[in-house]
Design a protein around this motif. Structure first.
Motif, PDB file in Angstrom:
ATOM      1  N   ARG A   1     -33.392  48.793  -6.660  1.00 53.20           N
ATOM      2  CA  ARG A   1     -33.659  49.919  -5.753  1.00 53.20           C
ATOM      3  C   ARG A   1     -34.422  49.474  -4.506  1.00 53.20           C
ATOM      4  NH1 ARG A   1     -34.591  52.707 -10.674  1.00 53.20           N
ATOM      5  NH2 ARG A   1     -36.827  52.298 -10.489  1.00 53.20           N
ATOM      6  N   ARG A   2     -35.326  48.506  -4.674  1.00 50.28           N
ATOM      7  CA  ARG A   2     -36.137  48.043  -3.540  1.00 50.28           C
ATOM      8  C   ARG A   2     -35.355  47.164  -2.571  1.00 50.28           C
ATOM      9  NH1 ARG A   2     -40.074  47.038  -7.633  1.00 50.28           N
ATOM     10  NH2 ARG A   2     -39.508  44.821  -7.566  1.00 50.28           N
ATOM     11  N   ALA A   3     -34.313  46.531  -3.062  1.00 51.76           N
ATOM     12  CA  ALA A   3     -33.604  45.525  -2.269  1.00 51.76           C
ATOM     13  C   ALA A   3     -32.676  46.155  -1.232  1.00 51.76           C
ATOM     14  CB  ALA A   3     -32.795  44.619  -3.194  1.00 51.76           C
ATOM     15  N   LYS A   4     -32.448  45.406  -0.150  1.00 50.32           N
ATOM     16  CA  LYS A   4     -31.477  45.799   0.858  1.00 50.32           C
ATOM     17  C   LYS A   4     -30.090  45.318   0.442  1.00 50.32           C
ATOM     18  CE  LYS A   4     -34.652  45.727   4.796  1.00 50.32           C
ATOM     19  NZ  LYS A   4     -34.909  45.123   6.131  1.00 50.32           N
ATOM     20  N   PRO A   5     -29.032  45.988   0.869  1.00 55.71           N
ATOM     21  CA  PRO A   5     -27.676  45.527   0.538  1.00 55.71           C
ATOM     22  C   PRO A   5     -27.463  44.075   0.969  1.00 55.71           C
ATOM     23  CG  PRO A   5     -27.591  47.733   1.459  1.00 55.71           C
ATOM     24  CD  PRO A   5     -29.013  47.266   1.622  1.00 55.71           C
ATOM     25  N   GLY A   6     -26.900  43.287   0.065  1.00 55.44           N
ATOM     26  CA  GLY A   6     -26.672  41.874   0.335  1.00 55.44           C
ATOM     27  C   GLY A   6     -27.774  40.959  -0.148  1.00 55.44           C
ATOM     28  N   ARG A   7     -28.892  41.520  -0.604  1.00 54.14           N
ATOM     29  CA  ARG A   7     -29.971  40.698  -1.142  1.00 54.14           C
ATOM     30  C   ARG A   7     -29.455  39.949  -2.372  1.00 54.14           C
ATOM     31  NH1 ARG A   7     -35.365  41.188  -3.212  1.00 54.14           N
ATOM     32  NH2 ARG A   7     -35.650  39.347  -4.527  1.00 54.14           N
ATOM     33  N   VAL A   8     -29.695  38.647  -2.435  1.00 49.83           N
ATOM     34  CA  VAL A   8     -29.246  37.835  -3.559  1.00 49.83           C
ATOM     35  C   VAL A   8     -30.364  37.767  -4.596  1.00 49.83           C
ATOM     36  CG1 VAL A   8     -28.447  35.568  -4.304  1.00 49.83           C
ATOM     37  CG2 VAL A   8     -27.705  36.492  -2.098  1.00 49.83           C
ATOM     38  N   PHE A   9     -30.072  38.224  -5.803  1.00 47.99           N
ATOM     39  CA  PHE A   9     -31.060  38.220  -6.872  1.00 47.99           C
ATOM     40  C   PHE A   9     -31.066  36.905  -7.652  1.00 47.99           C
ATOM     41  CE2 PHE A   9     -29.792  42.817  -6.643  1.00 47.99           C
ATOM     42  CZ  PHE A   9     -30.974  43.285  -6.102  1.00 47.99           C
ATOM     43  N   HIS A  10     -29.868  36.409  -7.977  1.00 50.45           N
ATOM     44  CA  HIS A  10     -29.740  35.201  -8.787  1.00 50.45           C
ATOM     45  C   HIS A  10     -28.638  34.316  -8.241  1.00 50.45           C
ATOM     46  CE1 HIS A  10     -32.576  36.629 -11.661  1.00 50.45           C
ATOM     47  NE2 HIS A  10     -31.782  37.535 -12.225  1.00 50.45           N
ATOM     48  N   VAL A  11     -28.792  33.025  -8.444  1.00 52.18           N
ATOM     49  CA  VAL A  11     -27.790  32.041  -8.050  1.00 52.18           C
ATOM     50  C   VAL A  11     -27.538  31.116  -9.228  1.00 52.18           C
ATOM     51  CG1 VAL A  11     -27.173  30.230  -6.404  1.00 52.18           C
ATOM     52  CG2 VAL A  11     -28.664  32.104  -5.676  1.00 52.18           C
ATOM     53  N   HIS A  12     -26.270  30.908  -9.567  1.00 51.84           N
ATOM     54  CA  HIS A  12     -25.864  30.015 -10.650  1.00 51.84           C
ATOM     55  C   HIS A  12     -24.857  29.000 -10.110  1.00 51.84           C
ATOM     56  CE1 HIS A  12     -27.211  33.098 -13.636  1.00 51.84           C
ATOM     57  NE2 HIS A  12     -26.685  33.952 -12.776  1.00 51.84           N
ATOM     58  N   PRO A  13     -24.776  27.825 -10.689  1.00 52.35           N
ATOM     59  CA  PRO A  13     -23.641  26.964 -10.360  1.00 52.35           C
ATOM     60  C   PRO A  13     -22.363  27.640 -10.836  1.00 52.35           C
ATOM     61  CG  PRO A  13     -24.868  26.075 -12.223  1.00 52.35           C
ATOM     62  CD  PRO A  13     -25.687  27.209 -11.684  1.00 52.35           C
ATOM     63  N   GLN A  14     -21.333  27.641 -10.018  1.00 48.92           N
ATOM     64  CA  GLN A  14     -20.059  28.278 -10.360  1.00 48.92           C
ATOM     65  C   GLN A  14     -19.129  27.263 -11.003  1.00 48.92           C
ATOM     66  OE1 GLN A  14     -18.714  31.718  -9.858  1.00 48.92           O
ATOM     67  NE2 GLN A  14     -17.486  30.685 -11.411  1.00 48.92           N
ATOM     68  N   ILE A  15     -18.913  27.411 -12.288  1.00 45.85           N
ATOM     69  CA  ILE A  15     -18.023  26.504 -12.994  1.00 45.85           C
ATOM     70  C   ILE A  15     -16.593  26.707 -12.497  1.00 45.85           C
ATOM     71  CG2 ILE A  15     -17.166  25.777 -15.249  1.00 45.85           C
ATOM     72  CD1 ILE A  15     -20.161  25.269 -14.737  1.00 45.85           C
ATOM     73  N   GLY A  16     -15.940  25.601 -12.108  1.00 47.13           N
ATOM     74  CA  GLY A  16     -14.552  25.674 -11.674  1.00 47.13           C
ATOM     75  C   GLY A  16     -14.362  26.330 -10.327  1.00 47.13           C
ATOM     76  N   GLY A  17     -15.439  26.450  -9.561  1.00 40.71           N
ATOM     77  CA  GLY A  17     -15.334  27.180  -8.311  1.00 40.71           C
ATOM     78  C   GLY A  17     -15.123  26.338  -7.079  1.00 40.71           C
ATOM     79  N   ALA A  18     -15.443  25.044  -7.166  1.00 33.69           N
ATOM     80  CA  ALA A  18     -15.422  24.239  -5.944  1.00 33.69           C
ATOM     81  C   ALA A  18     -14.412  23.109  -6.010  1.00 33.69           C
ATOM     82  CB  ALA A  18     -16.812  23.659  -5.696  1.00 33.69           C
ATOM     83  N   PRO A  19     -13.497  23.055  -5.051  1.00 30.52           N
ATOM     84  CA  PRO A  19     -12.644  21.869  -4.923  1.00 30.52           C
ATOM     85  C   PRO A  19     -13.506  20.690  -4.462  1.00 30.52           C
ATOM     86  CG  PRO A  19     -11.779  23.754  -3.700  1.00 30.52           C
ATOM     87  CD  PRO A  19     -13.177  24.081  -4.080  1.00 30.52           C
ATOM     88  N   ALA A  20     -12.874  19.537  -4.281  1.00 30.60           N
ATOM     89  CA  ALA A  20     -13.608  18.366  -3.811  1.00 30.60           C
ATOM     90  C   ALA A  20     -14.240  18.652  -2.455  1.00 30.60           C
ATOM     91  CB  ALA A  20     -12.650  17.173  -3.707  1.00 30.60           C
ATOM     92  N   ASN A  21     -15.398  18.078  -2.245  1.00 35.54           N
ATOM     93  CA  ASN A  21     -16.126  18.197  -0.969  1.00 35.54           C
ATOM     94  C   ASN A  21     -16.561  19.624  -0.654  1.00 35.54           C
ATOM     95  OD1 ASN A  21     -15.739  15.394  -0.436  1.00 35.54           O
ATOM     96  ND2 ASN A  21     -13.648  15.861   0.249  1.00 35.54           N
ATOM     97  N   ALA A  22     -16.834  20.391  -1.701  1.00 33.03           N
ATOM     98  CA  ALA A  22     -17.321  21.757  -1.492  1.00 33.03           C
ATOM     99  C   ALA A  22     -18.366  22.089  -2.557  1.00 33.03           C
ATOM    100  CB  ALA A  22     -16.180  22.752  -1.550  1.00 33.03           C
ATOM    101  N   LYS A  23     -19.138  23.108  -2.299  1.00 36.28           N
ATOM    102  CA  LYS A  23     -20.127  23.602  -3.249  1.00 36.28           C
ATOM    103  C   LYS A  23     -19.810  25.056  -3.575  1.00 36.28           C
ATOM    104  CE  LYS A  23     -23.879  20.629  -1.599  1.00 36.28           C
ATOM    105  NZ  LYS A  23     -25.262  20.579  -1.051  1.00 36.28           N
TER     106      LYS A  23
END
Length: 400
Positions: free
Chosen positions: A47-69
């Protein structure tokens, strides 16, 4: 792998995505433990956060091709009622240091994967393989952000084919990408989506200026988008794919809008209906299971056609794009062999955009089915979006 002719276009779409998924898992900082569908954010914090506020960040399994994060994120958005909610998604960007001018953003809006929370694309082991044109977008230096939509990947109800909900999830994902320091994202973005995601892209185009005025939308690209939902549901009536799509929509809308199902469902099909409606269609095994569950619905499913019942028909009309002007150019790709989203519906919608003054590039793909629409048009779509970022005049097929 050849898909049997008995397999419907909706399911072929999922098979194509699976077979395309040759993602390479990219090492990333272990910010938090592996993600699941639990929400580790308090309602007070949301409720306190503004739209787009990031609460958590995880490594994305299977999400990045070579040379990307790639990182799976949980961010703040807004539901249909205007209430603050948490939504999950992924942010993918080049591994190289960001340029001084920043990176422009392409928001990917995914096709139908199901309406249960566990059906989120970010929970797949091969996410990057489900985003057509991803490697090309990254090679051009863009940040790619892909929302799961409300209710997928986190607790809650997925508002399936509910345009405002989808658009808010997409637009807030762009805000979230800008809040990740490593992404170096600018406020300029384009939206690219397929099927349900095409529907989300079009609604994002309609809502962007009002909902996220600090962002600069340069263009909307959609492959085989769901447009006129009344006609779409009519066309799909009776097929296994159509009944599955209808089951998902009815279950989602009954929960989203608190509508009773007893006026549309035959007596005694509730359990079978819910099993089909809550099926995920992200893998071959899930696809086959859904086909098996859906077969009985071919005989006895609806006691009334939802398109003829005022409350349900009104929701279909309300959630069909075209209620607001899209102020940026639009790219639409449509296969002439598509029997899930009829090409005539798409051409008609493109003409409506033209009549409203929106520049439209319409790419008709000869004999291409629904499942291949995004794959076959991705290169053209990425080039088209590149030109919008560069400020080049948009080609316009209106009047042809």
């Amino acid at each position: 792998m050849r898909v049997s002719s008995a397999t419907t276009p909706l399911v072929r779409l999922i098979v194509v995505s699976i077979l395309a998924g040759l993602a390479v898992a990219q090492a990333a900082p272990a910010v938090l433990a592996a993600p699941d569908i639990k929400l580790d954010v308090s309602q007070a914090e949301i409720r306190r956060a503004k739209p787009g506020r990031v609460f958590h960040v995880h490594p994305q399994i299977g999400g990045a091709p070579a040379n990307a994060k790639a990182f799976r994120i949980v961010y703040r958005s807004t539901n249909l009622k205007g209430e603050p909610i948490a939504v999950s998604g992924t942010v993918i960007y080049p591994a190289a240091p960001g340029p001084s001018e920043g990176r422009d953003v392409i928001a990917w809006a995914h096709y139908t994967t199901g309406v249960a929370g566990r059906c989120a694309p970010t929970l797949l082991p091969n996410l990057s393989g489900t985003i057509p044109g991803l490697e090309d977008m990254l090679a051009r230096g863009y940040v790619v952000v892909a929302t799961d939509y409300e209710g997928l990947g986190l607790p809650g109800v997925h508002a399936y084919l509910v345009g405002v909900s989808e658009a808010r999830s997409v637009l807030d994902s762009v805000r979230a990408a800008r809040n990740l320091a490593g992404a170096h994202a600018t406020n300029r973005f384009a939206v690219w989506g397929h099927s349900q995601g095409g529907h989300a892209s079009l609604f994002s185009g309609e809502l962007a200026a009002e909902y996220a005025p600090e962002l600069k939308l340069v263009g909307v690209a959609a492959a085989a988008p769901a447009t006129n939902l009344v006609d779409l549901f009519k066309a799909q009536k009776g097929s296994i794919a159509g009944n599955s799509l209808t089951a998902m929509a009815l279950l989602s809308w009954s929960r989203t809008y608190n509508l009773p199902l007893d006026e549309v469902l035959e007596e005694g099909v509730d359990k079978r209906f819910e099993k089909v409606a809550e099926s995920c269609i992200q893998s071959i095994s899930q696809m086959l299971k859904m086909l098996q569950l859906a077969r009985p619905l071919r005989k006895a499913f609806l006691k009334a056609d939802p398109t003829t019942i005022p409350a349900w028909r009104e929701l279909m009309q309300q959630n069909s794009p075209g209620h607001a002007h899209i102020k940026v150019p639009v790219f639409i790709a449509q296969g002439t062999g598509d029997v899930t989203v009829n090409s005539g519906l798409t051409v008609r919608f493109a003409k409506e955009l033209c009549a409203a003054g929106t520049p439209v590039t319409l790419m008709m793909l000869k004999n291409v089915s629904h499942g291949f629409a995004a794959e076959k048009s991705a290169y053209a779509a990425v080039n088209w979006m590149r030109d919008r970022f560069k400020g080049r005049p948009a080609p316009n097929d209106c009047g042809r």
